[in-house]
Design a protein around this motif. Structure first.
Motif, PDB file in Angstrom:
ATOM      1  N   PRO A 273       6.451   7.844  -1.254  1.00  0.00           N
ATOM      2  CA  PRO A 273       5.410   7.316  -0.379  1.00  0.00           C
ATOM      3  C   PRO A 273       5.927   6.396   0.728  1.00  0.00           C
ATOM      4  CG  PRO A 273       5.465   6.049  -2.404  1.00  0.00           C
ATOM      5  CD  PRO A 273       6.450   7.187  -2.573  1.00  0.00           C
ATOM      6  N   LEU A 274       5.201   6.413   1.847  1.00  0.00           N
ATOM      7  CA  LEU A 274       5.319   5.365   2.853  1.00  0.00           C
ATOM      8  C   LEU A 274       4.786   4.103   2.191  1.00  0.00           C
ATOM      9  CD1 LEU A 274       5.360   4.212   5.867  1.00  0.00           C
ATOM     10  CD2 LEU A 274       2.984   4.990   5.972  1.00  0.00           C
ATOM     11  N   LEU A 275       5.492   3.002   2.342  1.00  0.00           N
ATOM     12  CA  LEU A 275       5.053   1.719   1.789  1.00  0.00           C
ATOM     13  C   LEU A 275       4.675   0.797   2.943  1.00  0.00           C
ATOM     14  CD1 LEU A 275       7.912   1.146  -0.838  1.00  0.00           C
ATOM     15  CD2 LEU A 275       5.727   2.333  -1.150  1.00  0.00           C
ATOM     16  N   VAL A 276       3.540   0.118   2.825  1.00  0.00           N
ATOM     17  CA  VAL A 276       3.113  -0.828   3.861  1.00  0.00           C
ATOM     18  C   VAL A 276       2.731  -2.142   3.197  1.00  0.00           C
ATOM     19  CG1 VAL A 276       1.495  -1.330   5.731  1.00  0.00           C
ATOM     20  CG2 VAL A 276       2.294   1.026   5.372  1.00  0.00           C
ATOM     21  N   TYR A 277       3.517  -3.159   3.488  1.00  0.00           N
ATOM     22  CA  TYR A 277       3.199  -4.524   3.061  1.00  0.00           C
ATOM     23  C   TYR A 277       2.349  -5.151   4.154  1.00  0.00           C
ATOM     24  CZ  TYR A 277       6.981  -4.635  -0.470  1.00  0.00           C
ATOM     25  OH  TYR A 277       7.796  -4.415  -1.541  1.00  0.00           O
ATOM     26  N   ARG A 278       1.201  -5.691   3.797  1.00  0.00           N
ATOM     27  CA  ARG A 278       0.320  -6.346   4.756  1.00  0.00           C
ATOM     28  C   ARG A 278       0.574  -7.854   4.759  1.00  0.00           C
ATOM     29  NH1 ARG A 278      -1.644  -2.778   8.337  1.00  0.00           N
ATOM     30  NH2 ARG A 278      -2.732  -1.075   7.330  1.00  0.00           N
ATOM     31  N   ALA A 279       0.798  -8.410   5.959  1.00  0.00           N
ATOM     32  CA  ALA A 279       0.942  -9.857   6.158  1.00  0.00           C
ATOM     33  C   ALA A 279       1.886 -10.483   5.129  1.00  0.00           C
ATOM     34  CB  ALA A 279      -0.426 -10.538   6.131  1.00  0.00           C
ATOM     35  N   VAL A 280       2.995  -9.823   4.864  1.00  0.00           N
ATOM     36  CA  VAL A 280       3.913 -10.277   3.816  1.00  0.00           C
ATOM     37  C   VAL A 280       4.912 -11.316   4.321  1.00  0.00           C
ATOM     38  CG1 VAL A 280       5.657  -8.451   4.106  1.00  0.00           C
ATOM     39  CG2 VAL A 280       5.260  -9.434   1.856  1.00  0.00           C
ATOM     40  N   ILE A 281       5.179 -11.321   5.632  1.00  0.00           N
ATOM     41  CA  ILE A 281       6.175 -12.242   6.187  1.00  0.00           C
ATOM     42  C   ILE A 281       5.483 -13.330   6.980  1.00  0.00           C
ATOM     43  CG2 ILE A 281       8.166 -12.449   7.722  1.00  0.00           C
ATOM     44  CD1 ILE A 281       8.825  -9.547   7.062  1.00  0.00           C
ATOM     45  N   ASP A 282       5.878 -14.579   6.720  1.00  0.00           N
ATOM     46  CA  ASP A 282       5.362 -15.715   7.478  1.00  0.00           C
ATOM     47  C   ASP A 282       6.039 -15.703   8.847  1.00  0.00           C
ATOM     48  OD1 ASP A 282       4.563 -18.097   8.560  1.00  0.00           O
ATOM     49  OD2 ASP A 282       5.360 -19.345   6.948  1.00  0.00           O
ATOM     50  N   ILE A 283       5.296 -15.360   9.872  1.00  0.00           N
ATOM     51  CA  ILE A 283       5.861 -15.245  11.226  1.00  0.00           C
ATOM     52  C   ILE A 283       5.340 -16.372  12.125  1.00  0.00           C
ATOM     53  CG2 ILE A 283       6.407 -12.795  11.173  1.00  0.00           C
ATOM     54  CD1 ILE A 283       3.216 -13.903  12.708  1.00  0.00           C
ATOM     55  N   ALA A 284       4.958 -17.499  11.515  1.00  0.00           N
ATOM     56  CA  ALA A 284       4.353 -18.602  12.267  1.00  0.00           C
ATOM     57  C   ALA A 284       5.350 -19.350  13.159  1.00  0.00           C
ATOM     58  CB  ALA A 284       3.686 -19.572  11.303  1.00  0.00           C
TER      59      ALA A 284
ATOM     60  N   LEU B 145       0.867  -1.168   0.000  1.00  0.00           N
ATOM     61  CA  LEU B 145       0.000   0.000   0.000  1.00  0.00           C
ATOM     62  C   LEU B 145       0.906   1.221   0.000  1.00  0.00           C
ATOM     63  CD1 LEU B 145      -2.461  -1.146   2.802  1.00  0.00           C
ATOM     64  CD2 LEU B 145      -2.808  -1.280   0.323  1.00  0.00           C
ATOM     65  N   THR B 146       0.466   2.312  -0.599  1.00  0.00           N
ATOM     66  CA  THR B 146       1.271   3.541  -0.638  1.00  0.00           C
ATOM     67  C   THR B 146       0.485   4.680  -0.001  1.00  0.00           C
ATOM     68  OG1 THR B 146       0.472   4.078  -2.852  1.00  0.00           O
ATOM     69  CG2 THR B 146       2.554   2.862  -2.708  1.00  0.00           C
ATOM     70  N   PHE B 147       1.197   5.498   0.774  1.00  0.00           N
ATOM     71  CA  PHE B 147       0.599   6.638   1.453  1.00  0.00           C
ATOM     72  C   PHE B 147       1.517   7.844   1.274  1.00  0.00           C
ATOM     73  CE2 PHE B 147      -0.685   2.798   3.627  1.00  0.00           C
ATOM     74  CZ  PHE B 147      -2.066   2.947   3.755  1.00  0.00           C
ATOM     75  N   PHE B 148       0.941   8.961   0.857  1.00  0.00           N
ATOM     76  CA  PHE B 148       1.691  10.193   0.667  1.00  0.00           C
ATOM     77  C   PHE B 148       1.304  11.193   1.748  1.00  0.00           C
ATOM     78  CE2 PHE B 148       1.545   8.195  -3.464  1.00  0.00           C
ATOM     79  CZ  PHE B 148       2.829   8.389  -3.958  1.00  0.00           C
ATOM     80  N   PHE B 149       2.308  11.891   2.293  1.00  0.00           N
ATOM     81  CA  PHE B 149       2.070  12.875   3.340  1.00  0.00           C
ATOM     82  C   PHE B 149       2.757  14.185   2.970  1.00  0.00           C
ATOM     83  CE2 PHE B 149       2.265   8.699   5.497  1.00  0.00           C
ATOM     84  CZ  PHE B 149       0.928   8.613   5.881  1.00  0.00           C
ATOM     85  N   ALA B 150       2.037  15.273   3.132  1.00  0.00           N
ATOM     86  CA  ALA B 150       2.596  16.598   2.848  1.00  0.00           C
ATOM     87  C   ALA B 150       3.406  17.094   4.041  1.00  0.00           C
ATOM     88  CB  ALA B 150       1.467  17.570   2.545  1.00  0.00           C
ATOM     89  N   ASP B 151       4.327  17.967   3.766  1.00  0.00           N
ATOM     90  CA  ASP B 151       5.061  18.687   4.801  1.00  0.00           C
ATOM     91  C   ASP B 151       4.038  19.495   5.596  1.00  0.00           C
ATOM     92  OD1 ASP B 151       6.522  20.674   6.202  1.00  0.00           O
ATOM     93  OD2 ASP B 151       8.055  20.781   4.649  1.00  0.00           O
ATOM     94  N   ASP B 152       4.043  19.346   6.934  1.00  0.00           N
ATOM     95  CA  ASP B 152       3.060  20.081   7.735  1.00  0.00           C
ATOM     96  C   ASP B 152       3.660  21.269   8.480  1.00  0.00           C
ATOM     97  OD1 ASP B 152       4.358  19.058   9.993  1.00  0.00           O
ATOM     98  OD2 ASP B 152       2.694  17.775  10.599  1.00  0.00           O
ATOM     99  N   GLY B 153       4.909  21.618   8.150  1.00  0.00           N
ATOM    100  CA  GLY B 153       5.559  22.745   8.806  1.00  0.00           C
ATOM    101  C   GLY B 153       6.435  22.347   9.979  1.00  0.00           C
ATOM    102  N   LEU B 154       6.196  21.175  10.558  1.00  0.00           N
ATOM    103  CA  LEU B 154       7.048  20.638  11.627  1.00  0.00           C
ATOM    104  C   LEU B 154       7.622  19.280  11.248  1.00  0.00           C
ATOM    105  CD1 LEU B 154       5.097  21.581  14.886  1.00  0.00           C
ATOM    106  CD2 LEU B 154       7.207  22.596  14.014  1.00  0.00           C
ATOM    107  N   VAL B 155       6.782  18.447  10.640  1.00  0.00           N
ATOM    108  CA  VAL B 155       7.234  17.142  10.135  1.00  0.00           C
ATOM    109  C   VAL B 155       7.367  17.285   8.624  1.00  0.00           C
ATOM    110  CG1 VAL B 155       6.658  14.708   9.865  1.00  0.00           C
ATOM    111  CG2 VAL B 155       6.115  15.871  12.013  1.00  0.00           C
ATOM    112  N   PRO B 156       8.594  17.155   8.100  1.00  0.00           N
ATOM    113  CA  PRO B 156       8.790  17.405   6.671  1.00  0.00           C
ATOM    114  C   PRO B 156       8.175  16.341   5.764  1.00  0.00           C
ATOM    115  CG  PRO B 156      10.835  16.713   7.699  1.00  0.00           C
ATOM    116  CD  PRO B 156       9.847  16.885   8.804  1.00  0.00           C
ATOM    117  N   ASN B 157       8.114  15.112   6.238  1.00  0.00           N
ATOM    118  CA  ASN B 157       7.680  13.985   5.418  1.00  0.00           C
ATOM    119  C   ASN B 157       8.547  13.884   4.172  1.00  0.00           C
ATOM    120  OD1 ASN B 157       5.581  12.767   7.063  1.00  0.00           O
ATOM    121  ND2 ASN B 157       4.533  14.717   6.814  1.00  0.00           N
TER     122      ASN B 157
END
Length: 177
Positions: A27-38, A11-23
């Motif tokens: 994009p932030l990338l988020v893999y869901r349940a991608v690693i077998d942790i059993a 999944l990709t998420f984009f964040f704008a600079d908010d004046g304190l956190v530059p971002n």
């Protein structure tokens, strides 16, 4: 250590600079349940996966409960156990639930803060080759400095989950190029 599918897209998420956190424009990338942790040692499985793709300087812990970012390096967070609600992108960002088997990959400057976590929550953090990680709190002075350092952080040669041909390489180079 197994990846669910070679064709897995984060999944990709984009964040704008908010004046304190530059971002970051990448994009932030988020893999869901991608690693077998059993298995009995999910931390070792994540460390092995990150290591084979040349992400190092690893640690095991949680995510800090205060807003922060890293202005000198990108960061991978592999969830080994439990779950947490993390705000990414600063106060105007987005709250995401991350769980065991997920991996979040934060481009330099991306704000993050743990809002709540299960008692067993454990993350493996890792970084691509390059400068050491520094924790940066959101202040006007730190923001000014980060705007100079973040553009200097190189795009990693590998995705910590999928390697040299992984989505990170394609998605982040597209944003830079």
């Amino acid at each position: 250590m197994s990846v669910v599918s070679a064709g897995t897209e984060p999944l990709t998420f984009f964040f704008a600079d908010d004046g304190l956190v530059p971002n970051n424009p990448m994009p932030l990338l988020v893999y869901r349940a991608v690693i077998d942790i059993a298995g009995d040692h999910p931390e070792k499985a994540i460390e092995g996966l990150f290591g084979v793709h040349r992400w190092g300087a690893m640690w095991r812990n949680g995510v800090y409960d205060y807003p922060h970012y890293h202005a000198t390096v990108h960061e991978a967070l592999g969830v080994a156990r439990g779950h947490a609600r993390v705000r990414f992108g600063g106060d105007r960002g987005r709250e995401l639930e991350i769980s065991a088997g997920d991996v979040a990959i934060l481009p330099a400057g991306t704000g993050h803060q743990c809002l709540s976590a299960s008692p067993d929550f454990c993350v493996v953090g890792a970084y691509p080759p390059g400068p050491a990680m520094q924790i940066t709190r959101p202040t006007p002075e730190n923001h000014r400095k980060a705007l100079r350092t973040i553009p200097q952080v190189k795009v990693p040669r590998t995705d910590p989950v999928m390697g040299a041909t992984g989505p990170l390489v394609r998605l982040w180079n597209r944003r830079v190029g």
